[in-house]
Design a protein around this motif. Structure first.
Motif, mmCIF file in Angstrom:
data_model
loop_
_atom_site.group_PDB
_atom_site.id
_atom_site.type_symbol
_atom_site.label_atom_id
_atom_site.label_comp_id
_atom_site.label_asym_id
_atom_site.label_seq_id
_atom_site.Cartn_x
_atom_site.Cartn_y
_atom_site.Cartn_z
ATOM 1 N N LEU A 120 0.937 -1.206 0.175
ATOM 2 C CA LEU A 120 -0.250 -0.007 -0.259
ATOM 3 C C LEU A 120 1.144 1.491 -0.494
ATOM 4 C CD1 LEU A 120 -3.076 0.284 -0.420
ATOM 5 C CD2 LEU A 120 -3.108 0.411 2.136
ATOM 6 N N LYS A 121 2.274 1.328 0.238
ATOM 7 C CA LYS A 121 2.234 2.660 0.125
ATOM 8 C C LYS A 121 3.265 2.890 -0.443
ATOM 9 C CE LYS A 121 6.942 3.811 2.914
ATOM 10 N NZ LYS A 121 8.442 3.631 3.972
ATOM 11 N N ILE A 122 4.018 1.302 -1.511
ATOM 12 C CA ILE A 122 3.931 1.595 -2.807
ATOM 13 C C ILE A 122 3.586 2.293 -3.449
ATOM 14 C CG2 ILE A 122 5.306 0.729 -4.643
ATOM 15 C CD1 ILE A 122 7.430 0.571 -2.582
ATOM 16 N N VAL A 123 1.785 1.995 -3.532
ATOM 17 C CA VAL A 123 0.693 2.341 -4.197
ATOM 18 C C VAL A 123 0.877 3.290 -3.711
ATOM 19 C CG1 VAL A 123 -1.674 2.525 -4.985
ATOM 20 C CG2 VAL A 123 -0.389 0.100 -4.510
ATOM 21 N N PHE A 124 0.558 4.859 -2.929
ATOM 22 C CA PHE A 124 0.234 5.451 -2.275
ATOM 23 C C PHE A 124 1.078 5.920 -3.292
ATOM 24 C CE2 PHE A 124 -2.293 4.769 1.440
ATOM 25 C CZ PHE A 124 -3.578 4.357 0.712
ATOM 26 N N GLY A 125 2.953 6.342 -2.986
ATOM 27 C CA GLY A 125 4.000 7.133 -3.328
ATOM 28 C C GLY A 125 3.494 7.012 -4.529
ATOM 29 N N VAL A 126 3.513 6.088 -5.047
ATOM 30 C CA VAL A 126 3.977 6.250 -6.848
ATOM 31 C C VAL A 126 2.270 7.332 -7.301
ATOM 32 C CG1 VAL A 126 5.209 4.867 -7.314
ATOM 33 C CG2 VAL A 126 2.804 4.272 -7.076
ATOM 34 N N ALA A 127 1.429 7.199 -6.856
ATOM 35 C CA ALA A 127 0.101 7.588 -6.754
ATOM 36 C C ALA A 127 0.242 8.879 -6.786
ATOM 37 C CB ALA A 127 -1.064 7.468 -6.142
ATOM 38 N N GLU B 242 6.111 8.343 -12.347
ATOM 39 C CA GLU B 242 7.021 7.875 -12.054
ATOM 40 C C GLU B 242 8.325 6.440 -12.166
ATOM 41 O OE1 GLU B 242 7.909 7.602 -8.339
ATOM 42 O OE2 GLU B 242 7.177 9.745 -7.978
ATOM 43 N N TYR B 243 7.260 5.959 -13.138
ATOM 44 C CA TYR B 243 7.841 4.487 -13.955
ATOM 45 C C TYR B 243 8.487 4.942 -14.866
ATOM 46 C CZ TYR B 243 8.379 0.590 -16.811
ATOM 47 O OH TYR B 243 9.261 -0.778 -17.422
ATOM 48 N N PHE B 244 8.729 5.637 -16.117
ATOM 49 C CA PHE B 244 8.901 6.135 -17.190
ATOM 50 C C PHE B 244 11.115 6.906 -16.271
ATOM 51 C CE2 PHE B 244 5.839 6.020 -19.731
ATOM 52 C CZ PHE B 244 5.922 5.099 -19.412
ATOM 53 N N ASP B 245 10.281 8.174 -15.455
ATOM 54 C CA ASP B 245 11.303 8.596 -15.273
ATOM 55 C C ASP B 245 12.699 7.773 -13.952
ATOM 56 O OD1 ASP B 245 10.688 10.938 -15.942
ATOM 57 O OD2 ASP B 245 9.942 11.844 -13.303
ATOM 58 N N PHE B 246 11.884 6.398 -13.022
ATOM 59 C CA PHE B 246 13.055 6.016 -12.800
ATOM 60 C C PHE B 246 13.817 4.905 -14.198
ATOM 61 C CE2 PHE B 246 13.509 0.873 -11.479
ATOM 62 C CZ PHE B 246 13.970 1.274 -10.529
ATOM 63 N N ARG B 247 12.962 4.017 -14.684
ATOM 64 C CA ARG B 247 13.988 3.778 -15.867
ATOM 65 C C ARG B 247 14.740 4.054 -16.184
ATOM 66 N NH1 ARG B 247 11.465 -0.818 -18.394
ATOM 67 N NH2 ARG B 247 13.242 -1.017 -19.017
ATOM 68 N N SER B 248 14.279 5.581 -16.547
ATOM 69 C CA SER B 248 15.519 6.632 -17.348
ATOM 70 C C SER B 248 16.552 7.426 -16.468
ATOM 71 C CB SER B 248 14.646 7.870 -18.162
ATOM 72 O OG SER B 248 14.364 8.535 -17.186
ATOM 73 N N GLY B 249 16.521 6.337 -15.386
ATOM 74 C CA GLY B 249 17.381 6.921 -14.511
ATOM 75 C C GLY B 249 16.914 8.142 -14.172
ATOM 76 N N LEU B 250 16.180 9.453 -13.836
ATOM 77 C CA LEU B 250 16.591 10.740 -13.536
ATOM 78 C C LEU B 250 15.715 10.702 -12.114
ATOM 79 C CD1 LEU B 250 16.254 13.242 -14.526
ATOM 80 C CD2 LEU B 250 13.244 13.219 -15.344
ATOM 81 N N ASP B 251 15.211 9.768 -11.665
ATOM 82 C CA ASP B 251 15.099 9.534 -10.503
ATOM 83 C C ASP B 251 16.527 9.471 -9.774
ATOM 84 O OD1 ASP B 251 12.286 10.480 -10.301
ATOM 85 O OD2 ASP B 251 11.536 8.081 -10.020
ATOM 86 N N PHE B 252 17.393 9.313 -10.032
ATOM 87 C CA PHE B 252 18.565 8.718 -9.476
ATOM 88 C C PHE B 252 19.386 10.127 -9.618
ATOM 89 C CE2 PHE B 252 17.518 4.830 -10.523
ATOM 90 C CZ PHE B 252 17.493 3.518 -9.022
ATOM 91 N N LEU C 186 10.313 4.433 -6.045
ATOM 92 C CA LEU C 186 11.156 3.525 -6.715
ATOM 93 C C LEU C 186 12.502 3.194 -6.211
ATOM 94 C CD1 LEU C 186 8.555 3.527 -9.992
ATOM 95 C CD2 LEU C 186 8.132 2.269 -7.826
ATOM 96 N N VAL C 187 12.623 4.997 -6.329
ATOM 97 C CA VAL C 187 14.620 4.963 -5.841
ATOM 98 C C VAL C 187 14.982 4.062 -5.035
ATOM 99 C CG1 VAL C 187 16.274 6.255 -5.243
ATOM 100 C CG2 VAL C 187 14.875 7.406 -7.135
ATOM 101 N N THR C 188 14.324 3.820 -4.042
ATOM 102 C CA THR C 188 13.951 3.015 -1.971
ATOM 103 C C THR C 188 14.149 1.881 -2.385
ATOM 104 O OG1 THR C 188 12.163 4.043 -1.512
ATOM 105 C CG2 THR C 188 14.031 5.478 -1.120
ATOM 106 N N SER C 189 12.926 1.462 -3.501
ATOM 107 C CA SER C 189 12.289 0.057 -4.245
ATOM 108 C C SER C 189 12.108 -0.350 -5.335
ATOM 109 C CB SER C 189 10.598 0.204 -3.041
ATOM 110 O OG SER C 189 10.605 0.534 -1.933
ATOM 111 N N PRO C 190 13.623 -0.242 -6.068
ATOM 112 C CA PRO C 190 13.489 -0.513 -7.470
ATOM 113 C C PRO C 190 12.675 -1.839 -7.967
ATOM 114 C CG PRO C 190 15.607 -0.427 -6.354
ATOM 115 C CD PRO C 190 14.171 -0.297 -5.154
ATOM 116 N N HIS C 191 12.860 -2.729 -6.755
ATOM 117 C CA HIS C 191 12.080 -4.252 -7.448
ATOM 118 C C HIS C 191 10.802 -3.974 -6.790
ATOM 119 C CE1 HIS C 191 12.803 -3.831 -2.648
ATOM 120 N NE2 HIS C 191 11.403 -4.656 -2.351
ATOM 121 N N HIS C 192 9.830 -3.229 -7.139
ATOM 122 C CA HIS C 192 8.391 -2.495 -7.341
ATOM 123 C C HIS C 192 8.550 -1.757 -7.857
ATOM 124 C CE1 HIS C 192 8.240 -3.583 -2.657
ATOM 125 N NE2 HIS C 192 7.305 -4.407 -3.682
ATOM 126 N N ALA C 193 9.091 -1.794 -9.409
ATOM 127 C CA ALA C 193 8.906 -0.502 -10.541
ATOM 128 C C ALA C 193 7.236 -1.097 -11.400
ATOM 129 C CB ALA C 193 9.439 -0.852 -11.093
#
Length: 297
Positions: free
Chosen positions: A2-9, A59-69, A83-90
């Motif tokens: 739920l924390k992941i869902v709330f975060g990316v939403a 959130e997803y595309f910025d994680f994949r592009s590396g921008l979030d880092f 997703l930076v702190t939980s990359p396995h939940h992308a």
């Protein structure tokens, strides 16, 4: 989970969609519309789903592009860092993006069946903006500036008014344009802290292309234009005189606009004004809604 869902939403930012629907509701009420509670609920769900979808795709595309880092995070820009702190939940972000977009599509098709195919002129561009904003629109400076505003103002708000009263009078269009200017400015200012990181992944927005000085001028002009349009709307009797009370939100601009110009290149100093910008937009829209409700009453 739920924390992941709330975060990316980015649930703490979903109030913007609710405020847009509230303004559509109060304007339609002022216009004499008759409401069906289930219909209002559907519009609210669709607005929230649209906002969640664009956030989750971002959130997803910025994680994949590396921008979030690369971004220096603030409470209002640089993503949620989920997703930076939980990359396995992308994959959860991607599924949430598609599922919420599916809610928008299904709800939209239901409304089209109820009120006719012209609603597609609002629905289809909205779906395109939701999916393409992060990957493609951010590389087109002028489109990047106005696409967020168009999504919330000329699509979400006008679409809600269309459903509520089955017509779009001049006042509705004017409110849609005002919201478009406000939301475009919201995203414009939030791009200021991310200029260096955005450049590294190929984005081309106005803070990158024109610089922060010119972008600060655009920021000021768009807000002043929104007030000018409100005054014009009242003078033409497209909006009731009561809506001029929304000009009181301009008291915040006395502090906001000079601060943005002064601190535009200093992320630490600018961050509080990113928050003030959010407050200003919500106050402006809530005052408009309250004044329309008072005019109806």
């Amino acid at each position: 989970m739920l924390k992941i869902v709330f975060g990316v939403a980015r649930v703490n930012f979903l109030t913007l969609a609710l405020t847009c629907v509230l303004l559509a509701f109060t304007f339609s009420l002022y216009q004499g519309a008759t409401f069906v509670p289930a219909e209002v609920a559907l519009v609210v769900v669709m607005a929230l789903a649209a906002h969640v979808s664009v956030n989750a795709f971002n959130e997803y595309f910025d994680f994949r592009s590396g921008l979030d880092f690369l971004t220096q995070k603030t409470p209002f820009s640089g993503g949620s860092n989920t997703l930076v702190t939980s990359p396995h939940h992308a994959h959860i972000a991607l599924w949430l993006a598609w599922l919420s977009l599916l809610v928008v599509v299904v709800g939209g098709l239901f409304l089209v069946a109820q009120y006719g195919w012209p609603l597609l002129w609002i629905g289809l561009p909205g779906i395109i903006i939701i999916y393409t904003y992060t990957q493609y629109i951010n590389r087109l400076p002028l489109v990047c500036l106005f696409a967020p505003g168009i999504g919330f103002g000329l699509l979400m708000t006008l679409g809600s008014i269309w459903v509520f009263q089955q017509s779009l009078v001049a006042g509705a269009w004017l409110l849609g344009v005002i919201i478009s200017l406000l939301v475009s400015n919201l995203l414009l200012l939030n791009q200021f802290p991310d200029v260096a990181a955005d450049q590294q992944v190929g984005r081309r927005n106005y803070p990158i292309v024109l610089g922060l000085g010119a972008s600060s001028a655009i920021f000021s002009i768009l807000y002043l234009l929104s007030f000018g349009l409100l005054i014009l709307g009242v003078s033409l009797s497209w909006l009731p005189n009561y809506t001029l009370v929304a000009l009181l939100s301009g008291l915040l601009l006395i502090k906001l606009l000079p601060a943005v110009i002064r601190h535009r290149a200093n992320i630490t100093e600018l961050t509080p004004y990113l928050g003030l910008n959010v407050i200003f937009i919500h106050l402006y829209l809530l005052l408009l809604s309250a004044s329309l409700l008072w005019a109806w009453w």
